[in-house]
Design an enzyme around this catalytic site. Structure first.
Site, PDB file in Angstrom:
ATOM      1  N   HIS A   1      55.930  38.387  27.161  1.00  0.00           N
ATOM      2  CA  HIS A   1      56.967  39.417  27.223  1.00  0.00           C
ATOM      3  C   HIS A   1      56.747  40.275  28.462  1.00  0.00           C
ATOM      4  O   HIS A   1      55.639  40.345  28.981  1.00  0.00           O
ATOM      5  CB  HIS A   1      56.849  40.386  26.040  1.00  0.00           C
ATOM      6  N   TYR A   2      57.795  40.985  28.899  1.00  0.00           N
ATOM      7  CA  TYR A   2      57.537  42.190  29.685  1.00  0.00           C
ATOM      8  C   TYR A   2      57.804  43.380  28.789  1.00  0.00           C
ATOM      9  O   TYR A   2      58.535  43.280  27.792  1.00  0.00           O
ATOM     10  CB  TYR A   2      58.302  42.228  31.000  1.00  0.00           C
TER      11      TYR A   2
ATOM     12  N   ASP B   1      63.208  38.711  28.734  1.00  0.00           N
ATOM     13  CA  ASP B   1      61.833  38.811  29.229  1.00  0.00           C
ATOM     14  C   ASP B   1      61.020  37.541  28.971  1.00  0.00           C
ATOM     15  O   ASP B   1      61.319  36.811  28.018  1.00  0.00           O
ATOM     16  CB  ASP B   1      61.135  40.038  28.613  1.00  0.00           C
TER      17      ASP B   1
ATOM     18  N   GLU C   1      52.185  41.276  25.890  1.00  0.00           N
ATOM     19  CA  GLU C   1      53.109  42.157  26.608  1.00  0.00           C
ATOM     20  C   GLU C   1      52.562  42.393  28.013  1.00  0.00           C
ATOM     21  O   GLU C   1      51.402  42.787  28.185  1.00  0.00           O
ATOM     22  CB  GLU C   1      53.257  43.505  25.885  1.00  0.00           C
TER      23      GLU C   1
HETATM   24 ZN   LIG Z   1      59.848  40.694  24.505  1.00  0.00          ZN
END
Ligand SMILES: [Zn+2]
Length: 240
Positions: free
Chosen positions: A24-25, A141, A89
């Site tokens: 993810h970002y 993302d 993340e």
């Molecule tokens: Zn995400």
């Protein structure tokens, strides 16, 4: 690798060992704000790890617990993606707050972290995915600036750059066996793209997700010859 403990209360029990990694970002103005949100019991979201722009790695949820990062999602028939995945993340403002390239130090840490995780759990290359792959209608993302090719060159994930293939592009409104076969290929790779033979907006959305990951130079939802040949090459790799 060096991990900074930043425990989050947002997790529950797994029902199976993880065999997927979802990247993810953070999509927030700062890494600090994202870390605070991922640890906020009110937010009910989390990830196993957060990787800062300078390469620091925070550990939020133990890998043997289920973190809450994927939401409504799908890959190869699996809809409880949180149950089968480790979520990472990666700090970046994202498309909403000023999307920018991921710094080298950050990517080096992501590569090391993914290598460590794969040293503990069996995660096939074709199950190293972006959030947009498992939730294409909701998520963008980590996006087209994420260096998936660099990850693959480091030994993690699928990548293919076949010679550009000729062929008329397929796009919204097109229909027929070519569309059906292309949708079937996306489904076989893992996307929620049950073939209908009609290139509806749903298909264009999934193609944009595919392009963000595997053809970042062109994110337009149109299946030109190169997009289709990249999909075919990936399917050959995934089957190997
Ligand atoms: Zn995400």
């Amino acid at each position: 690798m060096d991990l900074i403990a930043a425990p989050s209360p947002n997790f529950d029990a797994r029902t199976a060992p993880p065999d997927m990694i979802v990247l993810h970002y953070t999509g927030m103005p700062t890494g600090e704000a994202a870390l605070a949100r991922l640890r906020d019991p009110e937010a009910k979201v989390s990830s196993h790890y957060l990787v800062e722009e300078d390469g620091r790695v925070f550990s939020l949820v133990a890998e043997e617990r289920r973190a809450w990062h994927a939401g409504v999602s799908f890959w190869r028939g699996e809809t409880n993606i949180n149950a089968v995945s480790v979520g990472i993340e990666i700090v970046n403002p994202g498309h909403e707050f000023g999307y920018c390239p991921f710094p080298d130090a950050q990517i080096a840490s992501v590569i090391e972290l993914v290598g460590d995780i794969r040293g503990r759990w069996t995660v096939p290359d074709e199950r190293l995915l972006g959030h947009s792959d498992v939730a294409p209608a909701r998520k963008e993302d980590p996006g087209e600036l994420f260096p998936w090719k660099q990850l693959a060159e480091a030994g993690h994930g699928l990548w293919a750059e076949p010679a550009a293939a000729p062929g008329a592009p397929l796009g919204e409104g097109d229909e027929g066996p070519g569309v059906f076969a292309f949708q079937a290929g996306l489904t076989r790779l893992g996307y929620d793209c049950a073939p209908s033979g009609v290139y509806e907006p749903r298909t264009a959305t999934i193609v944009r997700a595919f392009q963000r990951h595997w053809r970042p130079g062109r994110v337009d939802g149109v299946a030109d010859g190169e997009t289709r040949s990249r999909l075919m090459a990936l399917l050959r790799l995934a089957a190997g």
